[in-house]
Design an enzyme around this catalytic site. Structure first.
Site, short mmCIF file in Angstrom:
data_model
loop_
_atom_site.label_atom_id
_atom_site.label_comp_id
_atom_site.label_asym_id
_atom_site.label_seq_id
_atom_site.Cartn_x
_atom_site.Cartn_y
_atom_site.Cartn_z
N SER A 63 17.72 -4.04 1.94
CA SER A 63 17.36 -3.79 2.76
C SER A 63 18.82 -4.79 4.07
O SER A 63 19.23 -5.40 3.17
CB SER A 63 16.13 -4.92 3.20
OG SER A 63 15.85 -4.19 4.68
N TYR B 215 10.66 -12.04 2.83
CA TYR B 215 11.49 -10.38 2.28
C TYR B 215 12.20 -10.63 1.83
O TYR B 215 13.13 -9.75 0.91
CB TYR B 215 10.06 -9.28 3.34
CG TYR B 215 10.63 -8.32 3.57
CD1 TYR B 215 9.96 -7.06 2.34
CD2 TYR B 215 11.93 -7.25 4.27
CE1 TYR B 215 10.82 -6.02 2.20
CE2 TYR B 215 12.69 -6.01 3.97
CZ TYR B 215 11.68 -5.90 3.28
OH TYR B 215 11.96 -4.15 2.83
P1 NAD Z 1 5.78 3.10 2.91
O1 NAD Z 1 5.46 2.19 3.98
O2 NAD Z 1 6.01 4.52 3.68
O3 NAD Z 1 6.31 3.40 1.96
C1 NAD Z 1 5.68 2.94 0.92
C2 NAD Z 1 5.46 3.10 -0.86
O4 NAD Z 1 5.35 1.56 -1.36
C3 NAD Z 1 4.02 3.60 -0.58
O5 NAD Z 1 3.95 5.18 -1.18
C4 NAD Z 1 3.57 2.60 -0.69
O6 NAD Z 1 1.97 3.14 -1.42
C5 NAD Z 1 3.89 2.30 -2.50
N1 NAD Z 1 4.00 0.90 -2.39
C6 NAD Z 1 3.42 0.08 -1.72
N2 NAD Z 1 2.74 -1.26 -1.97
C7 NAD Z 1 2.52 -0.84 -3.72
C8 NAD Z 1 2.35 -1.25 -4.88
N3 NAD Z 1 1.56 -2.44 -4.92
N4 NAD Z 1 2.67 -1.00 -5.31
C9 NAD Z 1 2.95 0.35 -5.84
N5 NAD Z 1 3.31 1.51 -4.78
C10 NAD Z 1 2.77 0.00 -3.39
O7 NAD Z 1 8.10 1.99 3.24
P2 NAD Z 1 9.52 2.89 3.14
O8 NAD Z 1 9.82 2.69 4.53
O9 NAD Z 1 9.08 4.53 2.53
O10 NAD Z 1 9.77 2.06 2.60
C11 NAD Z 1 10.36 2.09 1.27
C12 NAD Z 1 11.03 1.08 0.15
O11 NAD Z 1 12.53 1.78 1.38
C13 NAD Z 1 10.80 -0.35 0.25
O12 NAD Z 1 10.58 -1.23 -1.02
C14 NAD Z 1 11.26 -0.80 1.54
O13 NAD Z 1 11.12 -2.89 1.55
C15 NAD Z 1 12.42 -0.71 1.37
N6 NAD Z 1 13.13 -0.53 3.02
C16 NAD Z 1 12.27 0.22 3.98
C17 NAD Z 1 12.80 0.08 5.60
C18 NAD Z 1 12.22 0.50 6.59
O14 NAD Z 1 12.50 0.26 7.88
N7 NAD Z 1 11.44 1.14 6.56
C19 NAD Z 1 13.88 -0.71 5.79
C20 NAD Z 1 15.01 -1.20 4.00
C21 NAD Z 1 13.59 -1.13 3.96
#
Ligand code: NAD
Length: 252
Positions: free
Chosen positions: A144, A157
């Site tokens: 991130s 986080y």
């Molecule tokens: P999202 O909430 O849309 O999707 C998250 C995914 O992770 C979903 O498919 C969910 O089912 C899965 N998940 C969550 N907890 C889980 C668990 N305990 N076991 C298995 N699967 C699980 O979020 P996103 O934005 O797609 O995030 C994806 C990744 O990107 C994450 O690692 C997040 O930390 C990272 N990220 C997101 C952002 C943002 O702003 N959206 C920014 C930086 C990093």
């Protein structure tokens, strides 16, 4: 030519789903995992198939490391039965949750959940999947922007994401002899369900992000799906041990 296969955790929605669809458009088959949304996961399978690819989804809770051996057995069976292969080529450790709490207010339970999902899972799931990853394969760990810049409320986080960035460099070094590359992809703030959908649905937060981003808007899932598929394309094979940020230039 044998088609390549990517295993993506958390592929039912958000960034993982976008990565699956970008990779499928690039001719890569998909093994995805979902946590609880079986119908959404099945919809991703159908969208990959519509792009001419093969896809399968497995249920996985990445916070439960005791289930990883069983999961690896399921992946081995799926590779044989559905894809007629022994190995897959790309691993994307993407599954994750957002948690907003100040350093002072973060509870031990929140910390333990974040460490299990964002650090222990990429560490041990990757370790256990290694025999199924082909030599010359590639691993992407999703970090991130918050591991580079600091916004109040993300101490735990962002610390886990920082740990993943260090882990990626060690993996790159230790897996190099097998020709496996390991990189960190660090998204900026992206409009998904993440953190209760705050970047997408909270207009003040969305404007704050846009105002602090060189390209003038918050990120969209396809910005990251495209970056992941680019990092896994043929021309990116010499990139390893790197942290690549895809944030539109946030807080430069
Ligand atoms: P999202 O909430 O849309 O999707 C998250 C995914 O992770 C979903 O498919 C969910 O089912 C899965 N998940 C969550 N907890 C889980 C668990 N305990 N076991 C298995 N699967 C699980 O979020 P996103 O934005 O797609 O995030 C994806 C990744 O990107 C994450 O690692 C997040 O930390 C990272 N990220 C997101 C952002 C943002 O702003 N959206 C920014 C930086 C990093």
């Amino acid at each position: 030519m044998t088609r390549k296969i990517a295993l993506i955790t958390g592929a039912s929605r958000g960034l993982g789903k976008s990565a699956a669809l970008h990779l499928a458009a690039q001719g890569v088959d998909i093994i995805g995992t979902y946590h609880s949304a079986a119908a959404e996961a099945q919809s991703v399978v159908e969208q990959v198939q519509a792009l001419g690819g093969r896809a399968a989804m497995l249920q996985l809770d990445v916070s439960q490391s005791g289930t990883f051996d069983g999961f690896v057995s399921e992946v081995r069976r799926l590779l044989k039965d559905v894809f007629a292969q022994e190995h897959f080529n790309f691993l994307i450790n993407n599954a994750g949750i957002g948690a907003h709490a100040s350093f002072v207010e973060t509870t031990e339970a929140q910390f333990d959940q974040l460490v299990a999902i964002h650090f222990k899972a990429p560490f041990f799931l990757t370790q256990k999947l290694l025999p199924l990853i082909s030599d010359g394969g590639r691993i992407i760990n999703i970090s991130s922007g918050l591991a580079r810049f600091s916004l109040p409320g993300y101490a735990a986080y962002a610390s886990m994401k920082g740990a993943v960035e260090v882990l990626s460099r060690y993996q790159a070094k230790e897996l190099g002899p097998r020709g496996i590359t390991v990189n960190t992809l660090a998204p900026g703030a992206i409009a998904t369900d993440f953190g209760g959908g705050a970047v997408r649905d909270n207009s003040d937060l969305n404007a704050m992000v846009a105002n602090n981003t060189a390209l003038g808007r918050a990120g969209l899932p396809d910005d990251i799906g495209g970056a992941i598929s680019t990092l896994l394309a043929d021309g990116s094979n010499w990139i390893t041990g790197q942290r690549i940020e895809a944030s539109g230039g946030m807080f430069l």
